[in-house]
Design an enzyme around this catalytic site. Structure first.
Site, PDB file in Angstrom:
ATOM      1  N   GLU A 192       0.881  -1.267   0.478  1.00  0.00           N
ATOM      2  CA  GLU A 192      -0.118  -0.264  -0.157  1.00  0.00           C
ATOM      3  C   GLU A 192       0.886   1.647  -0.418  1.00  0.00           C
ATOM      4  O   GLU A 192       0.841   2.204   0.677  1.00  0.00           O
ATOM      5  CB  GLU A 192      -0.906   0.190   1.037  1.00  0.00           C
ATOM      6  CG  GLU A 192      -2.239  -1.362   1.422  1.00  0.00           C
ATOM      7  CD  GLU A 192      -2.938  -1.284   2.452  1.00  0.00           C
ATOM      8  OE1 GLU A 192      -2.888  -0.503   2.806  1.00  0.00           O
ATOM      9  OE2 GLU A 192      -4.402  -1.859   2.141  1.00  0.00           O
ATOM     10  N   GLU A 384      -5.353  -8.729  -0.959  1.00  0.00           N
ATOM     11  CA  GLU A 384      -5.613  -8.198  -0.162  1.00  0.00           C
ATOM     12  C   GLU A 384      -7.971  -7.891   0.088  1.00  0.00           C
ATOM     13  O   GLU A 384      -8.023  -6.649  -1.004  1.00  0.00           O
ATOM     14  CB  GLU A 384      -5.715  -6.765   1.192  1.00  0.00           C
ATOM     15  CG  GLU A 384      -3.754  -7.268   1.636  1.00  0.00           C
ATOM     16  CD  GLU A 384      -3.609  -6.152   2.615  1.00  0.00           C
ATOM     17  OE1 GLU A 384      -4.764  -5.665   3.354  1.00  0.00           O
ATOM     18  OE2 GLU A 384      -2.581  -5.559   2.173  1.00  0.00           O
TER      19      GLU A 384
HETATM   20  C1  BGP Z   1      -4.504  -3.176   4.866  1.00  0.00           C
HETATM   21  C2  BGP Z   1      -2.853  -3.502   5.939  1.00  0.00           C
HETATM   22  C3  BGP Z   1      -3.267  -4.970   6.089  1.00  0.00           C
HETATM   23  C4  BGP Z   1      -4.375  -4.660   6.816  1.00  0.00           C
HETATM   24  C5  BGP Z   1      -5.323  -4.395   6.492  1.00  0.00           C
HETATM   25  C6  BGP Z   1      -6.552  -4.380   7.360  1.00  0.00           C
HETATM   26  O1  BGP Z   1      -3.788  -1.577   4.962  1.00  0.00           O
HETATM   27  O2  BGP Z   1      -2.327  -3.393   4.568  1.00  0.00           O
HETATM   28  O3  BGP Z   1      -1.316  -4.553   6.503  1.00  0.00           O
HETATM   29  O4  BGP Z   1      -4.157  -5.066   8.165  1.00  0.00           O
HETATM   30  O5  BGP Z   1      -4.799  -3.155   5.981  1.00  0.00           O
HETATM   31  O6  BGP Z   1      -6.615  -3.465   7.919  1.00  0.00           O
HETATM   32  P1  BGP Z   1      -6.749  -3.168   9.280  1.00  0.00           P
HETATM   33  O7  BGP Z   1      -5.677  -4.548  10.181  1.00  0.00           O
HETATM   34  O8  BGP Z   1      -6.187  -2.061   9.971  1.00  0.00           O
HETATM   35  O9  BGP Z   1      -8.151  -4.151   9.523  1.00  0.00           O
END
Ligand code: BGP
Length: 485
Positions: A192, A384
């Site tokens: 990201e 993701e």
């Molecule tokens: C993305 C990241 C991850 C992740 C996911 C969910 O932005 O790349 O590392 O954790 O989001 O976010 P969160 O864990 O804050 O719910």
């Protein structure tokens, strides 16, 4: 000849799997010579809807370094994947995973980031992970830098703000390409990358106390260094392992105009361009004109070295990956309402949201896939996507039908996009096993098919339990996306 045919199924070699990050799963924060990382000095969020990621200034950093416990810093303990990796990968294999995305903690290999010699014990850990994946023919997808870097680089250089970090990074990437290159086909440079505009978690640079404009200046400069480092790593990979492929990784935030009023449509386009700027550079190899204008108007001056432009243009990525959680709405006059963890945008009245306020938009995924494909004409990879939710363990089971619904709706739209002609390599849903939340450091924000017995305070047996969604995803993979019931 008639053109009366189009793909209606996922390709036979479609890569189904899941994605994680070292700092959210590994734990073992001081084991086998590992150095402290930037993720391990970020404390928990004060509350669920607030982000904790950028509350790092000199005082909080000193306090974190003095605190040798894991209590306030959950990313130091993760879910102890470091000691559970074999059993966890076995569970992924049971679901039928074709691919597993994980990141390497740079500080396991180079504890201070710029050490001359690599830490053999750190290298050996990822060898063991790769051995385990090979056992089940699961393709590894490795992120080189996922929201962390050796903290020593923050202390010495203020992270990516300093150009010297580029050579530390390329020394690290050369080391891991040489070590693992033969066994790993797919790589990503920075997770990201666009979120570096938000600060510390991605740039490793402390910029608290600066004016907004000074912060932007510092962050975009740090990001320029990352873009150059990303291109140099791509060049190295292609030289060292010609069969391997490098991808870029964007937190894609499709934004819709709030109304058909052209001023809103234009504002939405401008917001979208700022999101796509990073992939534009990594795929097309140059800074787009709209960013040059933006920098000039904001008084931001990016310092470049004479051959930077050539490095960028000669080393584009091979495929484009992105995370997809939500869309936003843009109005010409923003009211600043926050939607989700990284977006500042208005609410969309047509969408539902998660318990953390992330708006859920499966059709937006089809739109995004089409737009990304149109723009870049390079294979796409969704690395993701998932639902953070509070799960209840009842009689040893977790009935997470809400997660199944969420994933089903997104997978349906992926299939639509494939029918639209989009070339999609694979799908690694986020957090196949419950892990520490990036944004809030909570354990109770769960994404997994596999429940992990640990609470927000770090109490629990760490036992792994298959949720209902585990069996559902197993069926999805087995039927190559045909059986979503
Ligand atoms: C993305 C990241 C991850 C992740 C996911 C969910 O932005 O790349 O590392 O954790 O989001 O976010 P969160 O864990 O804050 O719910």
């Amino acid at each position: 000849m008639y053109l009366d045919n189009y793909p209606q199924k996922f390709p036979a070699d479609f890569l189904w799997g899941g994605a994680t990050a070292a700092n959210q799963i590994e734990g073992a924060w001081k084991t086998a010579g590992k150095g402290l990382t930037t993720a391990e000095v970020v404390s928990k969020a004060e509350n669920r809807k607030k982000m904790s990621m950028d509350q790092v200034d000199q005082a909080s950093l000193a306090a974190a370094i003095a605190d040798q416990t894991t209590t306030n810093y959950p990313k130091r303990r993760g879910i102890d994947f470091y000691h559970h990796y074999a059993a966890d990968i076995k569970l992924f294999a049971e679901m039928g995973f074709k691919v597993f995305r994980f990141s390497i903690a740079w500080s396991r290999i180079f504890p201070n980031g710029d050490d001359q010699t690599a830490n053999e014990a750190g290298l050996a850990f990822y060898d063991r992970v790769l051995d385990e994946l090979a056992k089940y023919q699961i393709e590894p997808l490795i992120t080189l830098s996922h929201y962390e870097m050796p903290l020593a680089l923050t202390q010495k250089y203020n992270g990516w703000a300093d150009r010297r970090v580029i050579s530390a990074f390329t020394h690290y990437t050369e080391t891991v390409f040489k070590r693992y290159g033969k066994r790993v086909k797919y790589w990503l440079t920075f997770n990201e990358i666009n979120t570096g505009t938000w600060g510390f978690h991605a740039t490793g640079a402390i910029d608290q106390g600066l004016t907004k404009n000074e912060q932007l200046q510092l962050r975009y400069q740090a990001l320029h260094h990352q873009l150059v480092a990303s291109a140099l790593a791509t060049k190295q990979l292609h030289q060292l392992v010609p069969t391997a492929q490098m991808g870029c990784m964007l937190a894609r935030m499709q934004t819709y105009p709030a109304t058909p009023n052209p001023v809103d449509v234009q504002a939405a386009q401008a917001a979208d361009q700022k999101n796509l700027f990073f992939t534009d550079v990594q795929v097309r190899g140059e800074y787009p004109g709209f960013m040059n204008r933006y920098f000039a108007e904001q008084g931001i001056k990016i310092t470049m070295q004479p051959d930077d432009q050539q490095i960028l243009s000669e080393n584009p990525v091979d495929f484009v990956s992105f995370s997809y959680y939500m869309t936003t709405v843009t109005q010409a006059a923003q009211d600043g309402t926050a939607v989700g963890n990284m977006a500042t945008g208005g609410r969309n009245p047509y969408l539902q949201e998660s318990a953390w306020g992330w708006q859920i938009d499966p059709i937006g995924l089809r739109i995004t896939l089409n737009e990304m494909w149109d723009r870049y004409q390079k294979p796409l990879f969704i690395v993701e996507n998932g639902l953070g939710a509070v799960d209840k363990l009842e009689d040893g089971k977790v009935h997470d039908s809400y997660r199944i619904d969420y994933l089903r709706q997104h997978i349906e739209q992926m299939k639509e996009a494939i029918s639209d002609g989009v070339k999609l390599l694979g799908y690694t849903m986020w957090g196949p096993i419950d892990l520490i939340s990036f944004s809030t450091s909570e354990m109770s924000k769960r994404y997994g098919f596999i429940y992990v017995d640990q609470d927000d305070q770090g109490h629990g047996s760490l036992r792994r339990i298959r949720k209902d969604s585990f069996y559902w995803y197993q069926k999805v993979i087995k039927s190559n996306g045909e059986d979503l019931s």
